[in-house]
Design an enzyme around this catalytic site. Structure first.
Site, PDB file in Angstrom:
ATOM      1  CG  ASP A  32      30.658 -87.674   5.165  1.00 16.77           C
ATOM      2  OD1 ASP A  32      30.023 -88.727   5.522  1.00 16.77           O
ATOM      3  OD2 ASP A  32      31.461 -87.891   4.225  1.00 16.77           O
ATOM      4  CG  ASN A  80      21.214 -88.132   4.282  1.00 15.17           C
ATOM      5  OD1 ASN A  80      21.693 -87.206   4.844  1.00 15.17           O
ATOM      6  ND2 ASN A  80      22.196 -89.048   3.745  1.00 15.17           N
TER       7      ASN A  80
HETATM    8  C1  FPP Z   1      27.088 -88.125   8.123  1.00 12.67           C
HETATM    9  O1  FPP Z   1      27.747 -89.316   8.501  1.00 12.67           O
HETATM   10  C2  FPP Z   1      26.163 -87.566   9.115  1.00 12.67           C
HETATM   11  C3  FPP Z   1      24.753 -87.572   8.893  1.00 12.67           C
HETATM   12  C4  FPP Z   1      24.101 -88.110   7.691  1.00 12.67           C
HETATM   13  C5  FPP Z   1      23.987 -86.881  10.018  1.00 12.67           C
HETATM   14  C6  FPP Z   1      24.423 -86.024  10.835  1.00 12.67           C
HETATM   15  C7  FPP Z   1      23.682 -85.873  12.157  1.00 12.67           C
HETATM   16  C8  FPP Z   1      24.033 -85.858  13.278  1.00 12.67           C
HETATM   17  C9  FPP Z   1      25.412 -85.418  13.848  1.00 12.67           C
HETATM   18  C10 FPP Z   1      23.084 -85.984  14.573  1.00 12.67           C
HETATM   19  C11 FPP Z   1      21.909 -85.018  14.534  1.00 12.67           C
HETATM   20  C12 FPP Z   1      22.060 -83.544  14.219  1.00 12.67           C
HETATM   21  C13 FPP Z   1      21.775 -82.455  14.837  1.00 12.67           C
HETATM   22  C14 FPP Z   1      21.857 -81.307  14.484  1.00 12.67           C
HETATM   23  C15 FPP Z   1      21.284 -82.451  16.102  1.00 12.67           C
HETATM   24  P1  FPP Z   1      27.467 -90.712   7.673  1.00 12.67           P
HETATM   25  O2  FPP Z   1      26.270 -91.471   8.339  1.00 12.67           O
HETATM   26  O3  FPP Z   1      26.944 -90.331   6.228  1.00 12.67           O
HETATM   27  O4  FPP Z   1      28.792 -91.344   8.138  1.00 12.67           O
HETATM   28  P2  FPP Z   1      29.600 -92.301   6.862  1.00 12.67           P
HETATM   29  O5  FPP Z   1      29.956 -91.793   5.786  1.00 12.67           O
HETATM   30  O6  FPP Z   1      30.887 -92.862   7.559  1.00 12.67           O
HETATM   31  O7  FPP Z   1      28.759 -93.571   6.793  1.00 12.67           O
END
Ligand code: FPP
Length: 258
Positions: A32, A80
Protein backbone atom coordinates in the site's frame (compact mmCIF):
# COMPACT_ATOMS: atom_id res chain seq x y z
CA UNK A 1 21.54 -14.95 1.80
CA UNK A 2 24.52 -13.65 3.77
CA UNK A 3 26.63 -13.39 0.62
CA UNK A 4 24.17 -10.90 -0.93
CA UNK A 5 24.21 -8.52 2.04
CA UNK A 6 26.81 -5.72 2.31
CA UNK A 7 29.15 -6.05 5.29
CA UNK A 8 28.30 -3.62 8.08
CA UNK A 9 24.82 -2.86 6.68
CA UNK A 10 21.55 -2.71 8.63
CA UNK A 11 20.47 -5.82 6.73
CA UNK A 12 23.50 -7.74 7.97
CA UNK A 13 22.77 -6.78 11.59
CA UNK A 14 19.12 -7.80 11.21
CA UNK A 15 20.05 -11.09 9.55
CA UNK A 16 22.19 -11.91 12.56
CA UNK A 17 19.04 -11.66 14.70
CA UNK A 18 16.88 -13.95 12.53
CA UNK A 19 16.26 -17.43 13.96
CA UNK A 20 16.22 -19.57 10.82
CA UNK A 21 14.62 -22.47 12.69
CA UNK A 22 11.51 -20.34 13.38
CA UNK A 23 10.93 -18.51 10.12
CA UNK A 24 7.34 -17.68 9.26
CA UNK A 25 6.33 -20.38 6.77
CA UNK A 26 4.02 -18.04 4.89
CA UNK A 27 4.33 -14.25 4.64
CA UNK A 28 1.47 -12.23 3.14
CA UNK A 29 1.90 -8.57 2.20
CA UNK A 30 -0.64 -5.81 1.58
CA UNK A 31 1.35 -3.48 -0.66
CA UNK A 32 0.00 0.00 0.00
CA UNK A 33 1.03 3.62 -0.49
CA UNK A 34 2.08 3.71 -4.16
CA UNK A 35 -0.26 6.63 -4.87
CA UNK A 36 0.98 8.64 -1.86
CA UNK A 37 4.60 7.92 -2.79
CA UNK A 38 3.95 9.34 -6.28
CA UNK A 39 1.85 12.24 -4.97
CA UNK A 40 4.58 13.39 -2.60
CA UNK A 41 6.88 13.66 -5.64
CA UNK A 42 4.26 15.39 -7.81
CA UNK A 43 4.21 12.38 -10.11
CA UNK A 44 1.22 10.56 -11.62
CA UNK A 45 -0.02 7.60 -9.51
CA UNK A 46 1.23 5.09 -12.06
CA UNK A 47 4.81 6.14 -11.29
CA UNK A 48 4.23 4.90 -7.75
CA UNK A 49 3.13 1.51 -9.10
CA UNK A 50 6.13 1.43 -11.42
CA UNK A 51 8.51 2.17 -8.53
CA UNK A 52 6.70 -0.53 -6.50
CA UNK A 53 8.00 -3.20 -8.87
CA UNK A 54 11.49 -2.86 -7.38
CA UNK A 55 9.97 -3.53 -3.94
CA UNK A 56 8.20 -6.62 -5.34
CA UNK A 57 11.58 -7.86 -6.55
CA UNK A 58 13.17 -7.22 -3.14
CA UNK A 59 10.35 -9.01 -1.28
CA UNK A 60 10.39 -12.04 -3.59
CA UNK A 61 14.17 -12.37 -3.68
CA UNK A 62 14.68 -11.89 0.07
CA UNK A 63 11.88 -14.29 1.04
CA UNK A 64 13.16 -16.99 -1.32
CA UNK A 65 16.74 -16.60 -0.12
CA UNK A 66 15.72 -16.79 3.53
CA UNK A 67 13.81 -20.03 2.92
CA UNK A 68 10.24 -18.81 3.40
CA UNK A 69 7.85 -21.43 1.96
CA UNK A 70 5.11 -19.13 0.66
CA UNK A 71 4.96 -15.41 -0.14
CA UNK A 72 1.61 -13.85 -1.11
CA UNK A 73 1.45 -10.32 -2.51
CA UNK A 74 -1.84 -8.39 -2.80
CA UNK A 75 -1.43 -6.74 -6.20
CA UNK A 76 -5.02 -6.01 -7.23
CA UNK A 77 -8.21 -6.35 -5.23
CA UNK A 78 -11.77 -6.84 -6.51
CA UNK A 79 -12.38 -3.28 -5.25
CA UNK A 80 -9.50 -1.98 -7.41
CA UNK A 81 -11.70 -2.49 -10.53
CA UNK A 82 -13.38 0.78 -9.45
CA UNK A 83 -10.20 2.75 -10.22
CA UNK A 84 -10.00 4.75 -13.49
CA UNK A 85 -9.49 2.59 -16.60
CA UNK A 86 -6.15 4.25 -17.28
CA UNK A 87 -4.80 3.20 -13.87
CA UNK A 88 -6.17 -0.35 -14.20
CA UNK A 89 -4.61 -0.82 -17.62
CA UNK A 90 -1.31 0.68 -16.44
CA UNK A 91 -1.26 -1.83 -13.56
CA UNK A 92 -2.00 -4.73 -15.93
CA UNK A 93 0.75 -3.49 -18.25
CA UNK A 94 3.23 -3.41 -15.36
CA UNK A 95 2.23 -6.91 -14.38
CA UNK A 96 2.88 -8.23 -17.90
CA UNK A 97 6.19 -6.43 -18.02
CA UNK A 98 7.17 -7.81 -14.61
CA UNK A 99 6.44 -11.35 -15.77
CA UNK A 100 8.44 -10.97 -18.97
CA UNK A 101 11.42 -9.51 -17.16
CA UNK A 102 11.35 -11.72 -14.08
CA UNK A 103 10.35 -15.15 -15.37
CA UNK A 104 13.95 -16.26 -15.81
CA UNK A 105 14.81 -15.09 -12.33
CA UNK A 106 11.83 -17.03 -10.90
CA UNK A 107 13.07 -20.13 -12.75
CA UNK A 108 16.67 -19.64 -11.59
CA UNK A 109 15.55 -19.27 -7.99
CA UNK A 110 13.27 -22.35 -8.10
CA UNK A 111 10.18 -20.20 -7.36
CA UNK A 112 6.69 -21.46 -8.24
CA UNK A 113 4.39 -18.70 -9.45
CA UNK A 114 0.68 -18.97 -8.66
CA UNK A 115 -2.26 -16.61 -9.22
CA UNK A 116 -5.10 -16.33 -6.70
CA UNK A 117 -8.30 -14.41 -7.43
CA UNK A 118 -11.06 -14.15 -10.00
CA UNK A 119 -9.05 -14.75 -13.14
CA UNK A 120 -12.07 -14.71 -15.43
CA UNK A 121 -12.32 -10.93 -14.86
CA UNK A 122 -8.80 -10.38 -16.25
CA UNK A 123 -8.24 -9.84 -19.98
CA UNK A 124 -7.45 -12.89 -22.15
CA UNK A 125 -3.99 -11.52 -22.83
CA UNK A 126 -3.13 -11.04 -19.15
CA UNK A 127 -4.56 -14.49 -18.34
CA UNK A 128 -2.41 -16.06 -21.03
CA UNK A 129 0.78 -14.46 -19.67
CA UNK A 130 -0.08 -15.48 -16.12
CA UNK A 131 -0.83 -19.05 -17.15
CA UNK A 132 2.42 -19.28 -19.08
CA UNK A 133 4.36 -18.19 -15.99
CA UNK A 134 2.45 -20.72 -13.88
CA UNK A 135 3.08 -23.56 -16.33
CA UNK A 136 6.78 -22.72 -16.80
CA UNK A 137 7.39 -22.59 -13.02
CA UNK A 138 5.08 -25.51 -12.10
CA UNK A 139 7.97 -27.94 -11.63
CA UNK A 140 9.82 -25.65 -9.20
CA UNK A 141 10.03 -26.93 -5.65
CA UNK A 142 11.27 -23.85 -3.78
CA UNK A 143 9.15 -20.94 -2.57
CA UNK A 144 5.58 -20.51 -3.80
CA UNK A 145 4.93 -16.92 -4.92
CA UNK A 146 1.18 -16.26 -4.88
CA UNK A 147 0.04 -13.10 -6.54
CA UNK A 148 -3.46 -11.96 -5.57
CA UNK A 149 -5.18 -10.43 -8.60
CA UNK A 150 -8.81 -9.42 -8.79
CA UNK A 151 -8.81 -10.95 -5.33
CA UNK A 152 -11.33 -10.59 -2.52
CA UNK A 153 -11.35 -12.64 0.67
CA UNK A 154 -15.13 -12.79 0.94
CA UNK A 155 -15.47 -13.77 -2.72
CA UNK A 156 -12.92 -16.55 -2.14
CA UNK A 157 -14.96 -17.88 0.79
CA UNK A 158 -18.15 -17.80 -1.29
CA UNK A 159 -16.33 -19.62 -4.11
CA UNK A 160 -15.13 -22.30 -1.65
CA UNK A 161 -18.74 -22.82 -0.52
CA UNK A 162 -19.81 -23.23 -4.16
CA UNK A 163 -17.02 -25.77 -4.71
CA UNK A 164 -18.17 -27.79 -1.68
CA UNK A 165 -21.69 -27.92 -3.11
CA UNK A 166 -20.44 -28.78 -6.61
CA UNK A 167 -18.29 -31.55 -5.14
CA UNK A 168 -21.42 -32.97 -3.48
CA UNK A 169 -20.02 -32.64 0.06
CA UNK A 170 -22.83 -33.29 2.55
CA UNK A 171 -23.48 -30.86 5.42
CA UNK A 172 -22.10 -33.33 7.98
CA UNK A 173 -18.85 -33.66 6.02
CA UNK A 174 -18.23 -29.88 5.89
CA UNK A 175 -15.44 -29.08 8.31
CA UNK A 176 -12.53 -26.62 8.37
CA UNK A 177 -10.26 -28.91 6.42
CA UNK A 178 -12.87 -29.60 3.69
CA UNK A 179 -13.35 -25.83 3.44
CA UNK A 180 -9.65 -24.93 3.40
CA UNK A 181 -8.99 -27.46 0.65
CA UNK A 182 -11.34 -25.48 -1.62
CA UNK A 183 -9.66 -22.11 -1.13
CA UNK A 184 -7.21 -20.73 -3.71
CA UNK A 185 -4.41 -21.51 -1.24
CA UNK A 186 -5.34 -25.19 -0.81
CA UNK A 187 -2.40 -27.25 0.40
CA UNK A 188 -0.39 -24.21 1.54
CA UNK A 189 0.30 -23.25 5.16
CA UNK A 190 -1.73 -20.26 6.39
CA UNK A 191 0.17 -16.95 6.70
CA UNK A 192 2.07 -16.67 9.98
CA UNK A 193 2.94 -13.05 9.28
CA UNK A 194 0.83 -10.37 7.59
CA UNK A 195 2.70 -7.21 6.60
CA UNK A 196 1.06 -3.95 5.57
CA UNK A 197 2.86 -0.87 4.36
CA UNK A 198 1.91 2.83 4.60
CA UNK A 199 0.72 2.68 8.20
CA UNK A 200 -2.91 1.66 7.58
CA UNK A 201 -4.46 -0.66 10.18
CA UNK A 202 -6.83 -2.65 7.96
CA UNK A 203 -6.92 -6.14 6.48
CA UNK A 204 -8.80 -4.94 3.36
CA UNK A 205 -10.57 -8.19 2.46
CA UNK A 206 -7.25 -10.04 2.15
CA UNK A 207 -7.01 -13.78 2.90
CA UNK A 208 -9.80 -13.48 5.48
CA UNK A 209 -9.98 -17.21 6.26
CA UNK A 210 -6.24 -17.81 6.15
CA UNK A 211 -5.09 -14.96 8.46
CA UNK A 212 -7.10 -16.24 11.45
CA UNK A 213 -3.92 -16.59 13.57
CA UNK A 214 -1.47 -14.42 11.62
CA UNK A 215 0.73 -11.91 13.43
CA UNK A 216 0.25 -8.45 11.93
CA UNK A 217 3.16 -6.08 11.32
CA UNK A 218 2.53 -2.58 9.97
CA UNK A 219 5.20 -0.18 8.77
CA UNK A 220 4.84 3.50 7.89
CA UNK A 221 7.10 2.93 4.88
CA UNK A 222 5.25 3.36 1.58
CA UNK A 223 5.40 0.32 -0.69
CA UNK A 224 7.89 1.78 -3.22
CA UNK A 225 10.31 2.33 -0.31
CA UNK A 226 9.95 -1.24 1.01
CA UNK A 227 13.21 -3.21 0.87
CA UNK A 228 14.88 -6.33 2.37
CA UNK A 229 15.52 -4.37 5.58
CA UNK A 230 11.78 -3.95 6.24
CA UNK A 231 11.09 -7.63 5.63
CA UNK A 232 13.88 -8.61 8.02
CA UNK A 233 12.58 -6.15 10.66
CA UNK A 234 9.13 -7.72 10.37
CA UNK A 235 10.54 -11.24 10.78
CA UNK A 236 12.67 -10.27 13.79
CA UNK A 237 9.64 -8.63 15.42
CA UNK A 238 7.44 -11.66 14.62
CA UNK A 239 9.97 -13.97 16.28
CA UNK A 240 9.84 -11.88 19.48
CA UNK A 241 6.12 -12.47 19.86
CA UNK A 242 4.51 -15.20 21.93
CA UNK A 243 1.99 -16.93 19.65
CA UNK A 244 -0.68 -18.48 21.82
CA UNK A 245 -3.51 -19.44 19.46
CA UNK A 246 -6.03 -18.59 22.18
CA UNK A 247 -4.23 -20.55 24.92
CA UNK A 248 -2.70 -18.96 28.02
CA UNK A 249 0.68 -17.26 27.91
CA UNK A 250 3.71 -19.42 28.65
CA UNK A 251 4.19 -19.24 32.45
CA UNK A 252 6.99 -16.91 33.55
CA UNK A 253 10.17 -18.75 34.48
CA UNK A 254 10.65 -18.69 38.26
CA UNK A 255 13.93 -17.15 39.42
CA UNK A 256 16.42 -19.88 40.32
CA UNK A 257 14.41 -22.64 38.60
CA UNK A 258 15.50 -21.89 35.01
C1 FPP B 1 -1.53 0.14 -3.42
O1 FPP B 1 -1.16 1.47 -3.53
C2 FPP B 1 -0.96 -0.68 -4.49
C3 FPP B 1 -1.66 -1.30 -5.48
C4 FPP B 1 -3.13 -1.20 -5.57
C5 FPP B 1 -1.02 -2.06 -6.55
C6 FPP B 1 0.29 -2.76 -6.26
C7 FPP B 1 0.96 -3.02 -7.55
C8 FPP B 1 2.28 -2.97 -7.80
C9 FPP B 1 3.31 -2.77 -6.80
C10 FPP B 1 2.78 -3.13 -9.21
C11 FPP B 1 2.39 -4.37 -9.93
C12 FPP B 1 2.59 -5.63 -9.16
C13 FPP B 1 3.34 -6.68 -9.51
C14 FPP B 1 3.36 -7.87 -8.64
C15 FPP B 1 4.18 -6.72 -10.69
P1 FPP B 1 -2.31 2.57 -3.71
O2 FPP B 1 -2.43 2.86 -5.15
O3 FPP B 1 -3.57 2.12 -3.06
O4 FPP B 1 -1.66 3.75 -2.92
P2 FPP B 1 -2.36 4.89 -2.04
O5 FPP B 1 -3.12 4.21 -0.94
O6 FPP B 1 -1.22 5.70 -1.54
O7 FPP B 1 -3.24 5.65 -2.98
Amino acid sequence: MLAAVPAGSAEEALLGRVDFARLPRHIAIIMDGNGRWAGSRHLPRVEGHRAGIESVRAAVETSARLGVQVLTLYAFSVENWKRPDTEVSALMGLLKRYLRLELNSLLRNDIRFHVIGERDRLSREVCRELEQAEVRTAGNTGMIFNIALSYGGRAEIVEAARRLIRDGVTADAVDESAFASRLYTAGQPDPDLLIRTSGEMRVSNFLLWQIAYAEIWVTDALWPDFRARHLLEAIVDYQRRDRRYGAIASPPVEVGKA
